[in-house]
Design a protein around this motif. Structure first.
Motif, short mmCIF file in Angstrom:
data_model
loop_
_atom_site.label_atom_id
_atom_site.label_comp_id
_atom_site.label_asym_id
_atom_site.label_seq_id
_atom_site.Cartn_x
_atom_site.Cartn_y
_atom_site.Cartn_z
N GLN A 424 -41.79 -67.05 63.77
CA GLN A 424 -40.38 -66.82 64.12
C GLN A 424 -39.49 -67.30 62.98
OE1 GLN A 424 -39.29 -65.23 66.91
NE2 GLN A 424 -41.47 -64.82 67.28
N ALA A 425 -39.58 -66.59 61.88
CA ALA A 425 -38.80 -66.94 60.69
C ALA A 425 -38.23 -65.67 60.06
CB ALA A 425 -39.67 -67.69 59.68
N LYS A 426 -37.22 -65.85 59.25
CA LYS A 426 -36.58 -64.72 58.57
C LYS A 426 -36.81 -64.82 57.07
CE LYS A 426 -32.89 -64.28 62.02
NZ LYS A 426 -31.42 -64.35 62.25
N VAL A 427 -37.02 -63.70 56.45
CA VAL A 427 -37.19 -63.62 55.01
C VAL A 427 -36.02 -62.82 54.45
CG1 VAL A 427 -38.65 -62.83 53.12
CG2 VAL A 427 -39.70 -63.73 55.20
N LEU A 428 -35.35 -63.38 53.46
CA LEU A 428 -34.20 -62.71 52.85
C LEU A 428 -34.62 -61.93 51.60
CD1 LEU A 428 -31.37 -65.42 53.07
CD2 LEU A 428 -31.84 -63.53 54.63
N ALA A 429 -33.99 -60.81 51.38
CA ALA A 429 -34.21 -60.04 50.17
C ALA A 429 -33.67 -60.81 48.96
CB ALA A 429 -33.55 -58.68 50.27
N VAL A 430 -34.20 -60.53 47.78
CA VAL A 430 -33.69 -61.17 46.56
C VAL A 430 -32.25 -60.74 46.32
CG1 VAL A 430 -34.02 -61.37 44.06
CG2 VAL A 430 -36.02 -61.27 45.58
N ALA A 431 -31.96 -59.47 46.50
CA ALA A 431 -30.62 -58.92 46.35
C ALA A 431 -30.54 -57.63 47.15
CB ALA A 431 -30.26 -58.67 44.88
#
Length: 688
Positions: A424-431
């Motif tokens: 249950q985690a979120k991964v953010l894009a680099v940009a």
């Protein structure tokens, strides 16, 4: 005495010789100086401007901008537009309104405030039928390519590659970071030989700014746009908010390395009547990038020579470019077919591999998105892993889709993705960048489908308009009129291809004493046509029949039709052979699609005999309407005919006229008789 006489006699010659030598030297110096000055003259004969950023365009070699004294106290965004010159273009004509002039102008922005300006956009109100040929340092926000006609409604340009203007506080007064200069070149018409043709106005288009009317001089506009105090800004948001559009595309950098990065492109259809079929996506690389590999999509051309003999080949000397996916500056990208969805090398992506079909959410929410990934390689000087630049000039086309116009990529907050581990985690894009595409109405004679009208009270068919879908690709040697109106037809003529209608149209015109045209009108050239027939009109309601014809070679799976009848839509009750729904929130649109097993509109096929005309793919349904809430409708006057009709999201061309009641008095039995004949003919063809 002799000596004095000798000296006196030679003196005038010496003086004359000295004067002559002096004149020659002066002329040489003047010539040299002029030659040096000529190197600083542009193609218009005007002195070349320096690299400064100044409101008056004076030379300065990159120094601080020369701001007019009136706005030296500006605490916002200073904008100026300088007209630099023009010259007459060929051909030279006597008609002033038809004479073209090449012009040069310069747009400048300086951030004199305390907050950074993200993704600047400026509107320029061109008014002299301008055609903008280039904008050095900017792109057209509406996605048009150069040259672009901008001289009617003006145009909005946005910054590229310098889209953001930092503050003087954050950069220690570095004008290369707080200011930008855009060189504009174009053509204008009807401006005569005197005066300075200027735009109507200029204006900053970014949210949260208020601009006064520009101060006008002979060849210069300038203004100071300040922050709107009523506009609320979330200080936690570093980049622009995501915009809403008909089709939203995200360009997310998922992984970044020194010389390459992995990007994911996500297309979301957010319009209830928008759609893509067999989509083709193209963009323009601006910094020498090339596509190494792709997953979920493919490019139409694989030509290693464009890399091998270009800047990429000079830098990547040991790379095997025969294994590179695409080296084009403007690649054409398409979705993979469904059978490759589980392919280990190019498939295995959610929302991919549907042969380019993106449905509206009103039909299927799970098929309203399309995704693909690409590995992008960069060239110097962009070898830093944070040197990330999205491609520009995005364009979308399809087999029969709405016309989408896409804006430039806007840097937005990084997209969020679920953790691939399942936690249950979120991964953010680099940009992340967002490209917003909106549906535009097709121009006259540029539709791809058309509508014909008919009614029980008139035995003639009003066909599709002449050249409704264009007449640019007529067969060589064809003799037809692109201006003559389409000829009224007998009911049976609607069921045969255009080339087989001529004799029927002429015979019908002679019987009905309608005008004949020489040459005959050109065809509509539409791959899909739809007949809307008002079938009955009685006290408590009315009925219509809609028939779809596919004259093309491509079948349509999961087709849909949207019909807007204005106030008459409110009485919609039922579609008997289609699945119909009234979308009240979308201009009271009646949304129809084929029932299960009947949602496939086949392509045109051969007739039953070799000599018989080809037969179009057909689908038909009757629609019933109540007059309970619309008792005041006047069906024959036009209330029973569509104001707008869309097939698969594409707006179809409507006839210019509607059927009218015949001048002679007809009984209800005659009306019923003609309606029965028309229905029988169409039913017979549908069953064959």
């Amino acid at each position: 005495m002799k000596t004095r006489l000798k000296s006196s006699g030679n003196s005038p010659w010496r003086i004359l010789l000295s004067v002559t030598i002096t004149i020659i030297l002066l002329c040489s110096l003047i010539k040299i100086c002029r030659a040096q000055d000529d190197t600083n003259v542009d193609e218009f004969g005007d002195p070349k401007k320096g690299d400064d950023i100044g409101g008056d365009g004076s030379e300065g070699g990159g120094g601080p901008p020369k701001i007019p004294k009136e706005v030296e106290s500006c605490d916002g965004i200073y904008i100026s537009y300088d007209f630099l010159g023009r010259e007459k273009e060929y051909p030279h004509v006597k008609n002033k309104s038809a004479q073209s002039w090449a012009f040069k102008a310069q747009l400048q922005l300086v951030n004199m405030g305390i907050t950074e300006l993200k993704s600047w956009k400026v509107f320029i109100g061109f008014q002299h039928r301008e055609i903008l040929v280039s904008a050095e340092g900017a792109v057209l926000v509406d996605g048009d390519e150069f040259p672009a006609s901008v001289g009617v409604n003006g145009t909005t340009i946005g910054g590229y590659p310098q889209a953001d203007l930092k503050t003087s506080i954050d950069t220690a007064g570095d004008y290369n970071q707080i200011a930008v200069k855009v060189g504009l070149k174009g053509t204008q018409f009807g401006v005569g030989t005197g005066g300075t043709p200027m735009p109507k106005t200029i204006k900053l288009q970014n949210d949260g700014f208020k601009c006064p009317a520009p101060n006008k001089r002979k060849s210069n506009f300038y203004m100071c746009c300040r922050k709107d105090k009523k506009f609320k800004v979330n200080p936690k948001i570093k980049y622009s908010r995501k915009k809403k559009g008909d089709l939203n595309i995200m360009y997310d950098v998922m992984q970044a390395y020194g010389n390459n990065y992995l990007a994911q492109v996500t297309m979301d259809n957010d319009h209830p009547l928008g759609r893509l079929d067999h989509w083709n996506l193209t963009w323009e690389w601006m910094r020498g990038e090339f596509i190494q590999t792709m997953r979920g999509a493919f490019t139409h051309l694989k030509d290693p020579a464009q890399c091998l003999y270009g800047p990429a080949g000079q830098y990547y000397r040991d790379m095997d470019f025969t294994q590179v996916m695409n080296c084009e500056k403007k690649p054409v990208i398409s979705d993979l077919p469904a059978e490759m969805k589980e392919d280990e090398k190019v498939g295995k992506l959610p929302y991919c591999c549907r042969n380019g079909t993106v449905l509206p959410k009103t039909m299927n929410t799970s098929e309203a998105r399309s995704i693909f990934q690409l590995q992008v390689f960069k060239i110097p000087p962009d070898m830093n892993r944070t040197a990330l630049y999205p491609p520009q000039n995005w364009r979308l086309t399809g087999v029969l889709n709405p016309n989408y116009k896409c804006g430039p990529p806007m840097r937005v907050e990084a997209s969020e993705f679920p953790d691939p581990s399942g936690l249950q985690a979120k991964v953010l894009a680099v940009a992340s960048w967002q490209v917003v595409c909106n549906i535009t109405r097709p121009k006259v004679r540029q539709n791809r489908c058309c509508v014909s009208f008919s009614a029980y009270y008139n035995d003639s068919i009003v066909p599709c308009n002449t050249c409704a879908c264009g007449c640019d690709k007529l067969p060589e040697g064809s003799r037809c009129s692109t201006k003559a109106p389409a000829m009224l037809l007998p009911p049976e003529a609607l069921l045969v291809p255009f080339e087989n209608r001529s004799l029927k149209a002429v015979a019908w015109s002679k019987i009905k004493h309608y005008p004949l045209w020489d040459p005959m009108p050109c065809p509509d050239n539409c791959g899909v046509s739809i007949n809307w027939h008002v079938d009955a009109d009685y006290k408590n309601g009315w009925t219509a029949r809609m028939t779809l014809f596919n004259w093309g070679d491509t079948p349509f799976e999961d087709w849909f039709v949207g019909v807007q009848l204005g106030k008459a839509s409110q009485g919609y009750e039922k579609a008997y052979s289609f699945n119909g729904t009234l979308l009240k929130d979308v201009n009271d649109t009646i949304f129809m699609q084929g029932l299960k097993g009947l949602n496939y509109l086949i392509a045109e096929t051969n007739g039953s005999k070799p000599s018989a005309p080809r037969v179009p793919g057909k689908q038909q349904s009757v629609l019933s309407f109540s007059k309970k809430l619309t008792w005041h409708l006047n069906i024959p006057a036009g209330d029973g005919f569509p104001k707008k009709l869309l097939f698969n999201g594409e707006e179809c061309a409507l006839p210019y006229i509607i059927p009218k009641k015949n001048g002679s008095i007809r009984s209800k039995q005659m009306h019923t008789f003609f309606a029965l004949i028309f229905t029988s003919i169409i039913t017979l063809f549908l069953l064959t």
